[in-house]
Motif scaffolding. Sequence first.
Motif, PDB file in Angstrom:
ATOM      1  N   HIS A   1       7.504 -13.952  -3.178  1.00  0.00           N
ATOM      2  CA  HIS A   1       6.422 -12.976  -3.344  1.00  0.00           C
ATOM      3  C   HIS A   1       6.558 -11.880  -2.299  1.00  0.00           C
ATOM      4  O   HIS A   1       6.571 -12.151  -1.105  1.00  0.00           O
ATOM      5  N   PRO A   2       6.684 -10.650  -2.718  1.00  0.00           N
ATOM      6  CA  PRO A   2       6.855  -9.579  -1.740  1.00  0.00           C
ATOM      7  C   PRO A   2       5.565  -9.336  -0.957  1.00  0.00           C
ATOM      8  O   PRO A   2       4.499  -9.158  -1.531  1.00  0.00           O
ATOM      9  N   SER A   3       5.658  -9.348   0.336  1.00  0.00           N
ATOM     10  CA  SER A   3       4.489  -9.075   1.168  1.00  0.00           C
ATOM     11  C   SER A   3       4.439  -7.583   1.458  1.00  0.00           C
ATOM     12  O   SER A   3       5.456  -6.908   1.441  1.00  0.00           O
ATOM     13  N   PRO A   4       3.256  -7.056   1.699  1.00  0.00           N
ATOM     14  CA  PRO A   4       3.171  -5.629   2.000  1.00  0.00           C
ATOM     15  C   PRO A   4       3.929  -5.317   3.290  1.00  0.00           C
ATOM     16  O   PRO A   4       3.974  -6.124   4.216  1.00  0.00           O
ATOM     17  N   GLU A   5       4.526  -4.171   3.303  1.00  0.00           N
ATOM     18  CA  GLU A   5       5.309  -3.772   4.465  1.00  0.00           C
ATOM     19  C   GLU A   5       4.377  -3.545   5.650  1.00  0.00           C
ATOM     20  O   GLU A   5       3.415  -2.774   5.564  1.00  0.00           O
ATOM     21  N   LEU A   6       4.646  -4.214   6.739  1.00  0.00           N
ATOM     22  CA  LEU A   6       3.835  -4.055   7.934  1.00  0.00           C
ATOM     23  C   LEU A   6       4.464  -2.973   8.794  1.00  0.00           C
ATOM     24  O   LEU A   6       5.542  -3.146   9.337  1.00  0.00           O
ATOM     25  N   ARG A   7       3.778  -1.863   8.885  1.00  0.00           N
ATOM     26  CA  ARG A   7       4.274  -0.777   9.709  1.00  0.00           C
ATOM     27  C   ARG A   7       3.253  -0.514  10.808  1.00  0.00           C
ATOM     28  O   ARG A   7       2.060  -0.749  10.630  1.00  0.00           O
ATOM     29  N   PRO A   8       3.690  -0.033  11.937  1.00  0.00           N
ATOM     30  CA  PRO A   8       2.736   0.265  13.009  1.00  0.00           C
ATOM     31  C   PRO A   8       1.896   1.494  12.639  1.00  0.00           C
ATOM     32  O   PRO A   8       2.340   2.369  11.896  1.00  0.00           O
ATOM     33  N   TYR A   9       0.673   1.517  13.137  1.00  0.00           N
ATOM     34  CA  TYR A   9      -0.203   2.662  12.904  1.00  0.00           C
ATOM     35  C   TYR A   9       0.289   3.858  13.705  1.00  0.00           C
ATOM     36  O   TYR A   9       0.796   3.713  14.811  1.00  0.00           O
ATOM     37  N   THR A  10       0.088   5.036  13.152  1.00  0.00           N
ATOM     38  CA  THR A  10       0.402   6.241  13.907  1.00  0.00           C
ATOM     39  C   THR A  10      -0.714   6.471  14.927  1.00  0.00           C
ATOM     40  O   THR A  10      -1.783   5.845  14.865  1.00  0.00           O
ATOM     41  N   ALA A  11      -0.482   7.372  15.849  1.00  0.00           N
ATOM     42  CA  ALA A  11      -1.488   7.664  16.869  1.00  0.00           C
ATOM     43  C   ALA A  11      -2.765   8.212  16.232  1.00  0.00           C
ATOM     44  O   ALA A  11      -3.878   7.865  16.641  1.00  0.00           O
ATOM     45  N   GLU A  12      -2.619   9.046  15.220  1.00  0.00           N
ATOM     46  CA  GLU A  12      -3.787   9.619  14.551  1.00  0.00           C
ATOM     47  C   GLU A  12      -4.579   8.534  13.811  1.00  0.00           C
ATOM     48  O   GLU A  12      -5.808   8.535  13.821  1.00  0.00           O
ATOM     49  N   GLU A  13      -3.877   7.603  13.165  1.00  0.00           N
ATOM     50  CA  GLU A  13      -4.561   6.515  12.465  1.00  0.00           C
ATOM     51  C   GLU A  13      -5.280   5.603  13.455  1.00  0.00           C
ATOM     52  O   GLU A  13      -6.405   5.164  13.192  1.00  0.00           O
ATOM     53  N   SER A  14      -4.672   5.327  14.582  1.00  0.00           N
ATOM     54  CA  SER A  14      -5.314   4.488  15.602  1.00  0.00           C
ATOM     55  C   SER A  14      -6.571   5.155  16.138  1.00  0.00           C
ATOM     56  O   SER A  14      -7.602   4.501  16.330  1.00  0.00           O
ATOM     57  N   LYS A  15      -6.493   6.461  16.365  1.00  0.00           N
ATOM     58  CA  LYS A  15      -7.657   7.197  16.871  1.00  0.00           C
ATOM     59  C   LYS A  15      -8.784   7.200  15.843  1.00  0.00           C
ATOM     60  O   LYS A  15      -9.951   6.994  16.183  1.00  0.00           O
ATOM     61  N   GLN A  16      -8.432   7.396  14.564  1.00  0.00           N
ATOM     62  CA  GLN A  16      -9.433   7.394  13.501  1.00  0.00           C
ATOM     63  C   GLN A  16     -10.095   6.021  13.375  1.00  0.00           C
ATOM     64  O   GLN A  16     -11.318   5.928  13.214  1.00  0.00           O
TER      65      GLN A  16
END
Length: 89
Positions: free
Chosen positions: A22-37
């Motif tokens: 089962h393919p799991s969603p790709e775990l990518r790190p948050y960008t700085a803007e996403e972390s701030k939001q």
Amino acid sequence: MNRFLAICLLVVSAVLAGCATHPSPELRPYTAEESKQLALEALSRRGLSFDEYQQQRAALTGQPQKAFGFDQQAEMNAQQSAHHGGRAS
């Protein structure tokens, strides 16, 4: 009985193989803007007082904290009474 056991083994192996691939969603790190939001959204849900909210928001956004308060025109001295239409305001 052997046929039943073989079918059960086949079904179990098919189910396990399906779960393993089962393919799991790709775990990518948050960008700085996403972390701030995300931090600002969490801050707005915390139920802080206005002053505390403004302090923490200024710290998160890196902006200088604005001074909130009354300007000189909106202040009223309690020792002076202005009479308008016979009433003290």
